[in-house]
Design a protein around this motif. Structure first.
Motif, PDB file in Angstrom:
ATOM      1  N   MET A   1       0.844  -1.185   0.000  1.00  0.00           N
ATOM      2  CA  MET A   1       0.000   0.000   0.000  1.00  0.00           C
ATOM      3  C   MET A   1       0.881   1.238   0.000  1.00  0.00           C
ATOM      4  N   GLY A   2       0.457   2.224  -0.728  1.00  0.00           N
ATOM      5  CA  GLY A   2       1.182   3.480  -0.786  1.00  0.00           C
ATOM      6  C   GLY A   2       0.247   4.639  -0.509  1.00  0.00           C
ATOM      7  N   GLU A   3       0.779   5.835  -0.648  1.00  0.00           N
ATOM      8  CA  GLU A   3      -0.023   7.036  -0.469  1.00  0.00           C
ATOM      9  C   GLU A   3       0.074   7.897  -1.718  1.00  0.00           C
ATOM     10  N   HIS A   4      -1.002   8.595  -1.995  1.00  0.00           N
ATOM     11  CA  HIS A   4      -1.070   9.476  -3.157  1.00  0.00           C
ATOM     12  C   HIS A   4      -1.545  10.839  -2.672  1.00  0.00           C
ATOM     13  N   ILE A   5      -0.776  11.881  -2.967  1.00  0.00           N
ATOM     14  CA  ILE A   5      -1.165  13.241  -2.604  1.00  0.00           C
ATOM     15  C   ILE A   5      -1.784  13.909  -3.820  1.00  0.00           C
ATOM     16  N   ILE A   6      -2.936  14.519  -3.605  1.00  0.00           N
ATOM     17  CA  ILE A   6      -3.602  15.272  -4.664  1.00  0.00           C
ATOM     18  C   ILE A   6      -3.419  16.747  -4.342  1.00  0.00           C
ATOM     19  N   LYS A   7      -2.875  17.473  -5.312  1.00  0.00           N
ATOM     20  CA  LYS A   7      -2.652  18.907  -5.150  1.00  0.00           C
ATOM     21  C   LYS A   7      -3.724  19.666  -5.916  1.00  0.00           C
ATOM     22  N   LEU A   8      -4.021  20.882  -5.449  1.00  0.00           N
ATOM     23  CA  LEU A   8      -4.996  21.706  -6.155  1.00  0.00           C
ATOM     24  C   LEU A   8      -4.460  22.002  -7.548  1.00  0.00           C
ATOM     25  N   LYS A  26     -15.134  12.586   3.074  1.00  0.00           N
ATOM     26  CA  LYS A  26     -14.620  12.777   4.430  1.00  0.00           C
ATOM     27  C   LYS A  26     -13.541  11.730   4.683  1.00  0.00           C
ATOM     28  N   ILE A  27     -12.758  11.921   5.733  1.00  0.00           N
ATOM     29  CA  ILE A  27     -11.701  10.974   6.075  1.00  0.00           C
ATOM     30  C   ILE A  27     -12.320   9.592   6.286  1.00  0.00           C
ATOM     31  N   GLY A  28     -11.688   8.582   5.695  1.00  0.00           N
ATOM     32  CA  GLY A  28     -12.172   7.206   5.789  1.00  0.00           C
ATOM     33  C   GLY A  28     -12.990   6.760   4.590  1.00  0.00           C
ATOM     34  N   ASP A  29     -13.466   7.712   3.775  1.00  0.00           N
ATOM     35  CA  ASP A  29     -14.241   7.346   2.584  1.00  0.00           C
ATOM     36  C   ASP A  29     -13.362   6.623   1.571  1.00  0.00           C
ATOM     37  N   MET A  30     -13.942   5.647   0.899  1.00  0.00           N
ATOM     38  CA  MET A  30     -13.298   4.983  -0.233  1.00  0.00           C
ATOM     39  C   MET A  30     -13.783   5.699  -1.491  1.00  0.00           C
ATOM     40  N   VAL A  31     -12.844   6.068  -2.362  1.00  0.00           N
ATOM     41  CA  VAL A  31     -13.209   6.760  -3.595  1.00  0.00           C
ATOM     42  C   VAL A  31     -12.660   6.008  -4.796  1.00  0.00           C
ATOM     43  N   ARG A  32     -13.301   6.194  -5.922  1.00  0.00           N
ATOM     44  CA  ARG A  32     -12.866   5.616  -7.190  1.00  0.00           C
ATOM     45  C   ARG A  32     -12.311   6.747  -8.049  1.00  0.00           C
ATOM     46  N   GLU A  33     -11.540   6.378  -9.041  1.00  0.00           N
ATOM     47  CA  GLU A  33     -11.045   7.364  -9.988  1.00  0.00           C
ATOM     48  C   GLU A  33     -12.221   8.167 -10.536  1.00  0.00           C
ATOM     49  N   ASP A  34     -12.059   9.467 -10.645  1.00  0.00           N
ATOM     50  CA  ASP A  34     -13.050  10.424 -11.147  1.00  0.00           C
ATOM     51  C   ASP A  34     -14.145  10.785 -10.149  1.00  0.00           C
ATOM     52  N   THR A  35     -14.107  10.228  -8.917  1.00  0.00           N
ATOM     53  CA  THR A  35     -15.035  10.673  -7.877  1.00  0.00           C
ATOM     54  C   THR A  35     -14.736  12.137  -7.564  1.00  0.00           C
ATOM     55  N   VAL A  36     -15.767  12.966  -7.471  1.00  0.00           N
ATOM     56  CA  VAL A  36     -15.558  14.372  -7.129  1.00  0.00           C
ATOM     57  C   VAL A  36     -15.203  14.465  -5.647  1.00  0.00           C
ATOM     58  N   THR A  42     -13.127  30.151  -7.897  1.00  0.00           N
ATOM     59  CA  THR A  42     -12.200  31.224  -8.247  1.00  0.00           C
ATOM     60  C   THR A  42     -13.040  32.468  -8.502  1.00  0.00           C
ATOM     61  N   ASP A  43     -12.392  33.540  -8.903  1.00  0.00           N
ATOM     62  CA  ASP A  43     -13.162  34.741  -9.230  1.00  0.00           C
ATOM     63  C   ASP A  43     -13.948  34.567 -10.530  1.00  0.00           C
ATOM     64  N   LYS A  44     -13.687  33.459 -11.252  1.00  0.00           N
ATOM     65  CA  LYS A  44     -14.338  33.245 -12.541  1.00  0.00           C
ATOM     66  C   LYS A  44     -15.356  32.108 -12.556  1.00  0.00           C
ATOM     67  N   ALA A  45     -15.152  31.069 -11.726  1.00  0.00           N
ATOM     68  CA  ALA A  45     -16.024  29.894 -11.811  1.00  0.00           C
ATOM     69  C   ALA A  45     -15.870  29.004 -10.585  1.00  0.00           C
ATOM     70  N   THR A  46     -16.841  28.099 -10.406  1.00  0.00           N
ATOM     71  CA  THR A  46     -16.722  27.032  -9.419  1.00  0.00           C
ATOM     72  C   THR A  46     -16.307  25.779 -10.173  1.00  0.00           C
ATOM     73  N   VAL A  47     -15.277  25.089  -9.651  1.00  0.00           N
ATOM     74  CA  VAL A  47     -14.685  23.949 -10.341  1.00  0.00           C
ATOM     75  C   VAL A  47     -14.689  22.745  -9.406  1.00  0.00           C
ATOM     76  N   GLU A  48     -15.096  21.576  -9.917  1.00  0.00           N
ATOM     77  CA  GLU A  48     -15.040  20.342  -9.138  1.00  0.00           C
ATOM     78  C   GLU A  48     -13.678  19.688  -9.328  1.00  0.00           C
ATOM     79  N   ILE A  49     -13.124  19.147  -8.234  1.00  0.00           N
ATOM     80  CA  ILE A  49     -11.819  18.490  -8.262  1.00  0.00           C
ATOM     81  C   ILE A  49     -12.042  16.980  -8.151  1.00  0.00           C
ATOM     82  N   PRO A  50     -11.743  16.209  -9.221  1.00  0.00           N
ATOM     83  CA  PRO A  50     -11.932  14.761  -9.179  1.00  0.00           C
ATOM     84  C   PRO A  50     -10.684  14.035  -8.676  1.00  0.00           C
ATOM     85  N   SER A  51     -10.873  12.815  -8.207  1.00  0.00           N
ATOM     86  CA  SER A  51      -9.740  11.986  -7.809  1.00  0.00           C
ATOM     87  C   SER A  51      -9.126  11.352  -9.052  1.00  0.00           C
ATOM     88  N   PRO A  52      -7.797  11.388  -9.167  1.00  0.00           N
ATOM     89  CA  PRO A  52      -7.152  10.741 -10.305  1.00  0.00           C
ATOM     90  C   PRO A  52      -6.953   9.236 -10.106  1.00  0.00           C
TER      91      PRO A  52
END
Length: 97
Positions: A1-8, A26-36, A42-52
């Motif tokens: 098992m490893g760790e993956h850091i997601i940056k903004l 939340k902490i403990g949730d299991m996520v799949r690739e592309d889960t938001v 930003t000053d221009k838009a709201t953007v969703e950040i997905p898991s890679p």
């Protein structure tokens, strides 16, 4: 098992930071690739950040309302395989008391 850091990620041309407006996980949730994971504004838009990648949420790096710089770590996941976090291979330093 490893760790993956997601940056903004870079969320728009000329944008240096964004405000975290919503966590979708939340902490403990299991996520799949592309889960938001989160929504940032930003000053221009709201953007969703997905898991890679697939993984388990270990750490959330900001609170709702925080301003986060582009490139700052926002999520740490436990993943199968090595992940993208390089382990510190230096020997611990010993100091005399």
């Amino acid at each position: 098992m490893g760790e993956h850091i997601i940056k903004l990620p870079d969320v728009g041309e000329g944008v240096a930071e964004a405000e975290l407006v919503e966590w979708h996980v939340k902490i403990g949730d299991m996520v799949r690739e592309d889960t938001v994971l989160a929504a940032v504004m930003t000053d221009k838009a709201t953007v969703e950040i997905p898991s890679p990648v697939d993984g388990e949420i270990l750490w959330l790096g900001a609170e709702i309302g925080d301003t986060v710089a582009i490139g700052s770590p926002i999520v740490r996941l436990k993943v199968a395989g090595e992940g993208n976090v390089v382990a510190d291979t230096k020997s611990p330093e010993v100091t005399a008391a």
